[in-house]
Scaffold this motif. Structure first.
Motif, short mmCIF file in Angstrom:
data_model
loop_
_atom_site.label_atom_id
_atom_site.label_comp_id
_atom_site.label_asym_id
_atom_site.label_seq_id
_atom_site.Cartn_x
_atom_site.Cartn_y
_atom_site.Cartn_z
N ARG A 313 63.61 38.76 50.67
CA ARG A 313 64.96 38.38 50.27
C ARG A 313 65.35 36.97 50.71
O ARG A 313 66.23 36.36 50.12
CB ARG A 313 65.97 39.35 50.91
N CYS A 314 64.76 36.50 51.81
CA CYS A 314 65.24 35.26 52.43
C CYS A 314 64.08 34.29 52.67
O CYS A 314 63.64 34.11 53.81
CB CYS A 314 65.92 35.55 53.76
N PRO A 315 63.61 33.62 51.62
CA PRO A 315 62.46 32.72 51.79
C PRO A 315 62.75 31.53 52.71
O PRO A 315 61.82 30.88 53.18
CB PRO A 315 62.17 32.25 50.36
N MET A 316 64.02 31.25 52.96
CA MET A 316 64.35 30.11 53.84
C MET A 316 64.14 30.42 55.32
O MET A 316 64.20 29.53 56.16
CB MET A 316 65.80 29.63 53.59
N LEU A 317 63.88 31.68 55.64
CA LEU A 317 63.64 32.05 57.04
C LEU A 317 62.13 32.14 57.30
O LEU A 317 61.38 32.61 56.45
CB LEU A 317 64.28 33.41 57.35
N THR A 318 61.71 31.69 58.48
CA THR A 318 60.29 31.73 58.84
C THR A 318 60.09 32.71 59.98
O THR A 318 60.76 32.60 61.01
CB THR A 318 59.83 30.33 59.33
N LEU A 319 59.16 33.59 59.81
CA LEU A 319 58.87 34.57 60.86
C LEU A 319 58.40 33.84 62.12
O LEU A 319 57.49 33.03 62.08
CB LEU A 319 57.77 35.54 60.37
N ALA A 320 59.06 34.14 63.25
CA ALA A 320 58.69 33.50 64.52
C ALA A 320 57.94 34.47 65.42
O ALA A 320 57.44 34.08 66.47
CB ALA A 320 59.94 32.99 65.23
N GLN A 344 76.20 34.08 63.66
CA GLN A 344 77.65 34.31 63.75
C GLN A 344 78.18 34.92 62.45
O GLN A 344 79.03 35.81 62.47
CB GLN A 344 78.42 33.01 64.05
N ALA A 345 77.68 34.42 61.33
CA ALA A 345 78.12 34.96 60.03
C ALA A 345 77.71 36.43 59.90
O ALA A 345 78.46 37.26 59.38
CB ALA A 345 77.53 34.13 58.89
N LEU A 346 76.52 36.75 60.40
CA LEU A 346 76.06 38.15 60.36
C LEU A 346 76.94 39.04 61.23
O LEU A 346 77.33 40.14 60.82
CB LEU A 346 74.63 38.24 60.90
N ALA A 373 67.59 53.07 57.01
CA ALA A 373 68.72 52.67 56.16
C ALA A 373 69.49 51.52 56.82
O ALA A 373 69.94 50.59 56.15
CB ALA A 373 69.65 53.86 55.91
N ASP A 374 69.62 51.56 58.14
CA ASP A 374 70.30 50.47 58.86
C ASP A 374 69.54 49.16 58.66
O ASP A 374 70.13 48.10 58.46
CB ASP A 374 70.33 50.74 60.38
N VAL A 375 68.23 49.27 58.74
CA VAL A 375 67.39 48.08 58.65
C VAL A 375 67.49 47.47 57.25
O VAL A 375 67.62 46.25 57.10
CB VAL A 375 65.93 48.47 58.99
N VAL A 376 67.48 48.31 56.24
CA VAL A 376 67.58 47.80 54.87
C VAL A 376 68.96 47.19 54.64
O VAL A 376 69.10 46.09 54.10
CB VAL A 376 67.29 48.93 53.84
N ARG A 377 69.99 47.88 55.09
CA ARG A 377 71.36 47.38 54.93
C ARG A 377 71.51 46.03 55.65
O ARG A 377 72.10 45.09 55.10
CB ARG A 377 72.33 48.41 55.51
N ALA A 378 70.95 45.92 56.85
CA ALA A 378 71.03 44.65 57.60
C ALA A 378 70.35 43.53 56.82
O ALA A 378 70.86 42.40 56.75
CB ALA A 378 70.39 44.81 58.98
N SER A 379 69.22 43.85 56.19
CA SER A 379 68.51 42.78 55.46
C SER A 379 69.28 42.40 54.19
O SER A 379 69.27 41.24 53.78
CB SER A 379 67.07 43.18 55.17
N GLU A 380 69.98 43.35 53.59
CA GLU A 380 70.82 43.02 52.42
C GLU A 380 71.95 42.07 52.81
O GLU A 380 72.25 41.11 52.11
CB GLU A 380 71.45 44.30 51.83
N LEU A 382 71.98 40.11 55.43
CA LEU A 382 71.36 38.82 55.77
C LEU A 382 71.07 38.02 54.50
O LEU A 382 71.34 36.82 54.43
CB LEU A 382 70.08 39.07 56.58
N GLU A 383 70.56 38.70 53.49
CA GLU A 383 70.28 38.03 52.22
C GLU A 383 71.56 37.41 51.65
O GLU A 383 71.57 36.26 51.20
CB GLU A 383 69.70 39.04 51.22
N ASP A 384 72.65 38.17 51.72
CA ASP A 384 73.92 37.67 51.19
C ASP A 384 74.37 36.42 51.96
O ASP A 384 74.78 35.42 51.36
CB ASP A 384 74.97 38.79 51.28
#
Ligand SMILES: *Cc1c(COP(=O)(O)O)cnc(C)c1O
Length: 403
Positions: A313-320, A344-346, A373-380, A382-384
């Protein structure tokens, strides 16, 4: 603690925690959530025990034994035998105690070896100790990947944090401990991001010392006491640098000379924080009936799902964090230049992670109270935040004291 009850669907056990409505909490690696029962327990300790029994409560309510009772509850979570863990003080203090004791065990060696993935306070405490004891020791700090090769016969103590607080990269505890012992060094592990997060087998590792805090994955609450482990066969060699009266063999004999207790109790210092310990005692019951292997399996499942969702969902983020789950603790970090603002936005959208300088967005996975479900919702969410660039709102750039 009861014997593990093997059963499907032991996670999550959200009903054991007070999670605010609508919040997805991905910061249990920094401050665990409030376990149900903890507030009542603290109230009981304050009003019934302190309020009614007053000083008698040291005996009637078992306050004096509480540090050991709690240490014995932590022990199975880190593969330690009963009676080998003392609790109290803060982790910084416990690091100091462990390093000081290790140096006294190797008086002719002058090097403390650590890595630059360590948490700053561990390094500060080691440097402070060196200054206190005469400055002829050296704190040698290398890259995490270079640690094994840097263990030479000059090294008195190897002091490492198993799971890197920023990236979640995990050291191989058994292999490094073995290396340290082959070189004649004492091994100290900081389990701040391991205890309650990943399976640890202190007994098998054979390390001399381990330390950790209890307000992260163990849910002991802000300011909860730290813990320290000493391998039982070396306890008589452990000379406490911070020789407090409650580490004395007979504190109430009030002897003028210090005589250490013949157990891990010698690593106690002063009066324990009873209210915090009572909360921690209650909090540790949330681990009843699960094994650390169960937790690990669920944690990997949640972390892998999060990585997969976020990368898609978020190609601008790099796995660290390490991509290989076996090399990662129970957290996943992503790099993003405006990571502070994005976190902060999250948080504003009820997904709570945190930020570590310079550019790390950090998310902790705690299967006791998180599900897929929490994990998927969090990633949605984050994508937004990323796609709408919601983080650009100037209000998210205001830095708080705690990030
Ligand atoms: C969280 C953490 C600390 C914090 O130390 P305190 O004395 O409890 O503030 C220290 N070391 C490591 C590795 C940590 O992760």
């Amino acid at each position: 603690m009861n014997a593990p009850i093997p059963q499907a669907g032991i996670f999550p056990r959200k009903d054991r925690f007070e999670i605010p409505d609508g919040v997805i909490y991905l910061d249990g690696n920094s401050l665990g959530v409030l376990p149900k029962g903890a507030a009542d327990r603290a109230a009981k300790t304050i009003t019934a025990e302190w309020g009614q029994d007053l000083i008698k409560a040291w005996n009637t309510a078992g306050w004096m034994a509480l540090p050991k009772v709690v240490g014995d509850k932590i022990a199975p979570l880190v593969g330690a035998q009963q009676g080998t863990i003392a609790t109290g003080d803060t982790l910084s203090i416990k690091v100091y105690q462990a390093v000081a004791a290790a140096l006294r065990m190797r008086p002719t060696r002058k090097v403390i070896l650590s890595d630059n993935g360590n948490f700053p306070t561990d390094l500060y405490m080691a440097r402070g100790l060196i200054d206190t004891i005469g400055k002829d020791h050296e704190l040698r700090v290398v890259d995490p990947e270079a640690v094994a090769d840097a263990i030479t016969d000059e090294v008195a103590a190897v002091m490492l944090t198993q799971v890197d607080y920023r990236t979640g990269r995990m050291h191989d505890m058994d292999a490094i401990t073995k290396k340290a012992h082959e070189a004649g060094a004492v091994m100290i592990w900081d389990l701040a991001h391991s205890a309650g997060a990943v399976p640890v087998d202190l007994t098998r590792s054979n390390a001399e010392f381990a330390v950790g805090c209890t307000y992260k994955y163990l849910n002991g609450g802000p300011g909860a006491p730290a813990f320290i482990y000493a391998r039982p066969d070396i306890i008589e060699e452990v000379e406490p640098a911070l020789a407090g009266w409650l580490g004395h063999d007979a504190p109430f004999a009030m002897e003028l000379d210090y005589r250490p207790a013949m157990s891990t109790e010698r690593l106690r210092i002063g009066t324990p924080a009873i209210v915090q310990l009572s909360i921690l005692d209650e909090a540790l019951d949330a681990f009843e009936g699960v094994t650390m292997d169960d937790i690990r399996e669920a944690s990997i499942r949640l972390s892998e799902r999060f990585i997969q969702e976020v990368e898609r969902r978020c190609p601008m983020l790099t796995l660290a964090s390490p991509r290989n789950a076996a090399e990662r603790g129970s957290q996943v970090s992503f790099k993003f230049e405006k990571g502070y603002e994005a976190v902060q936005a999250l948080i504003d959208r009820s997904v709570i992670g945190d930020f570590r300088a310079p550019n790390i967005m950090r998310f902790g996975f705690t299967p006791l109270y998180l599900d897929e479900a929490d994990v998927v919702r969090a990633s949605e969410i984050l994508e937004d935040v990323m796609k709408t660039e919601a983080w650009k709102d100037p209000k998210y750039a205001v830095r708080s004291r705690v990030t």
